[in-house]
Scaffold this active site. Structure first.
Site, PDB file in Angstrom:
ATOM      1  N   ALA A  83      29.557 -27.487 -15.506  1.00  0.00           N
ATOM      2  CA  ALA A  83      28.516 -26.465 -15.627  1.00  0.00           C
ATOM      3  C   ALA A  83      28.508 -25.820 -17.108  1.00  0.00           C
ATOM      4  O   ALA A  83      29.767 -25.743 -17.705  1.00  0.00           O
ATOM      5  CB  ALA A  83      28.941 -25.381 -14.679  1.00  0.00           C
ATOM      6  N   ASN A 139      33.901 -25.293 -15.166  1.00  0.00           N
ATOM      7  CA  ASN A 139      33.246 -24.761 -16.359  1.00  0.00           C
ATOM      8  C   ASN A 139      33.478 -25.888 -17.717  1.00  0.00           C
ATOM      9  O   ASN A 139      34.649 -26.134 -18.054  1.00  0.00           O
ATOM     10  CB  ASN A 139      34.236 -23.468 -16.678  1.00  0.00           C
ATOM     11  CG  ASN A 139      33.742 -22.917 -18.339  1.00  0.00           C
ATOM     12  OD1 ASN A 139      32.863 -23.637 -18.919  1.00  0.00           O
ATOM     13  ND2 ASN A 139      34.612 -21.990 -18.460  1.00  0.00           N
ATOM     14  N   CYS A 140      32.381 -26.347 -18.158  1.00  0.00           N
ATOM     15  CA  CYS A 140      32.309 -27.067 -19.242  1.00  0.00           C
ATOM     16  C   CYS A 140      33.357 -26.675 -20.379  1.00  0.00           C
ATOM     17  O   CYS A 140      33.845 -27.384 -21.092  1.00  0.00           O
ATOM     18  CB  CYS A 140      30.962 -27.622 -19.747  1.00  0.00           C
ATOM     19  SG  CYS A 140      30.847 -28.434 -21.098  1.00  0.00           S
ATOM     20  N   PHE A 141      33.075 -25.343 -20.815  1.00  0.00           N
ATOM     21  CA  PHE A 141      33.607 -24.772 -21.950  1.00  0.00           C
ATOM     22  C   PHE A 141      35.193 -24.578 -21.892  1.00  0.00           C
ATOM     23  O   PHE A 141      35.616 -23.849 -22.734  1.00  0.00           O
ATOM     24  CB  PHE A 141      32.838 -23.653 -22.485  1.00  0.00           C
ATOM     25  CG  PHE A 141      31.692 -24.268 -23.041  1.00  0.00           C
ATOM     26  CD1 PHE A 141      31.545 -24.421 -24.761  1.00  0.00           C
ATOM     27  CD2 PHE A 141      30.357 -24.663 -22.609  1.00  0.00           C
ATOM     28  CE1 PHE A 141      30.668 -24.876 -25.523  1.00  0.00           C
ATOM     29  CE2 PHE A 141      29.696 -25.114 -23.574  1.00  0.00           C
ATOM     30  CZ  PHE A 141      29.328 -25.244 -24.782  1.00  0.00           C
ATOM     31  N   LYS A 156      35.468 -23.757 -28.170  1.00  0.00           N
ATOM     32  CA  LYS A 156      34.778 -24.991 -28.078  1.00  0.00           C
ATOM     33  C   LYS A 156      33.227 -24.348 -28.562  1.00  0.00           C
ATOM     34  O   LYS A 156      32.755 -23.453 -28.002  1.00  0.00           O
ATOM     35  CB  LYS A 156      34.320 -25.478 -27.115  1.00  0.00           C
ATOM     36  CG  LYS A 156      33.483 -26.807 -26.880  1.00  0.00           C
ATOM     37  CD  LYS A 156      33.042 -27.312 -25.471  1.00  0.00           C
ATOM     38  CE  LYS A 156      34.526 -27.570 -24.537  1.00  0.00           C
ATOM     39  NZ  LYS A 156      33.777 -28.361 -23.393  1.00  0.00           N
TER      40      LYS A 156
END
Length: 242
Positions: A83, A139-141, A156
């Site tokens: 996400a 969480n992608c980040f 990031k």
């Protein structure tokens, strides 16, 4: 991917559903040989959380979050990954073909213009090193793989994702320019908010414009191409919306 003219679609602000429909349409048209390689930049209005294509788990409370009096959209991407919160960010999308190598090699080939463009603004980026463990974090980040670009402080800045269709590639990614730390903490309460310090003096729309111009110039050099501005036509909009 050399010597072709790329189409450059002007900056577009729209809902996540519309933006993902455009990216999917551009990929399909390119796969069919009906559309040239394309680069575009866009923002999400209202703010949204995008889910990776295969992501099946996320917190229930995400359905009820709001930002600036609008409910956050929850949108499915055509690409993989985790996400992403789209607020205060700029998204790029590149649709192309004819690139050989492993998936990570293709990521890094397509990320060359991001590294070069940000370097021209005085911001040095490097690739993440996280392995497959990222799939356990929604969480992608929160993690950074070899497809992601980090600032020197380890935050990031750019998270990217891909999808392939018969040799055609869509890669798009979010650049966190001015994220709201309190909103980030609401969406991802278990992840420390990002420490973003871009050392680029502009704010708001002027920052987006500065970043876009640097990346457009870098793309022409890195891909040995000419970018030709061409907005979406009424006929194309009809096809996308269909």
């Amino acid at each position: 991917m050399t010597n072709n003219k790329f189409r450059l679609i002007p900056l577009l602000s729209a809902s996540g559903k519309v933006q993902m429909a455009i990216d999917a349409w551009l990929l399909e048209q390119h796969r069919l040989g009906l559309h040239p390689p394309t680069l575009r930049f866009y923002t999400w209005s209202p703010a949204a959380i995008s889910l990776g294509y295969h992501q099946r788990r996320w917190p229930d409370f995400w359905e009820n979050l709001s930002w600036e009096n609008s409910r956050l959209d929850l949108v499915r991407r055509p690409t993989g990954g985790r996400a992403v919160l789209h607020q205060g960010d700029l998204t790029y999308a590149i649709i192309t073909s004819g690139i050989t190598g492993s998936r990570i090699q293709v990521y890094q080939k397509l990320c060359e213009f991001l590294i070069a463009g940000w370097r021209s603004l005085g911001v040095n980026l490097h690739y993440g090193t996280t392995g497959r463990g990222y799939i356990h974090n929604p969480n992608c980040f929160a993690t950074a793989t070899g497809a992601d670009l980090l600032l020197e402080n380890g935050s990031k800045l750019i998270g990217s994702a891909q999808v392939y269709r018969d040799g055609a590639i869509l890669q798009h990614g979010s650049m966190r320019l001015q994220p709201d730390r309190s909103l980030f903490s609401q969406v991802f309460p278990e992840t420390p908010p990002p420490m973003i310090n871009l050392s680029v003096n502009q704010q708001g729309e002027s920052l987006i414009e500065t970043v876009m111009q640097a990346l457009i110039s870098a793309a022409e050099t890195c891909f040995n191409t000419q970018l030709v501005m061409h907005p979406l036509t009424d006929l194309e909009w009809q096809s996308i919306q269909a």
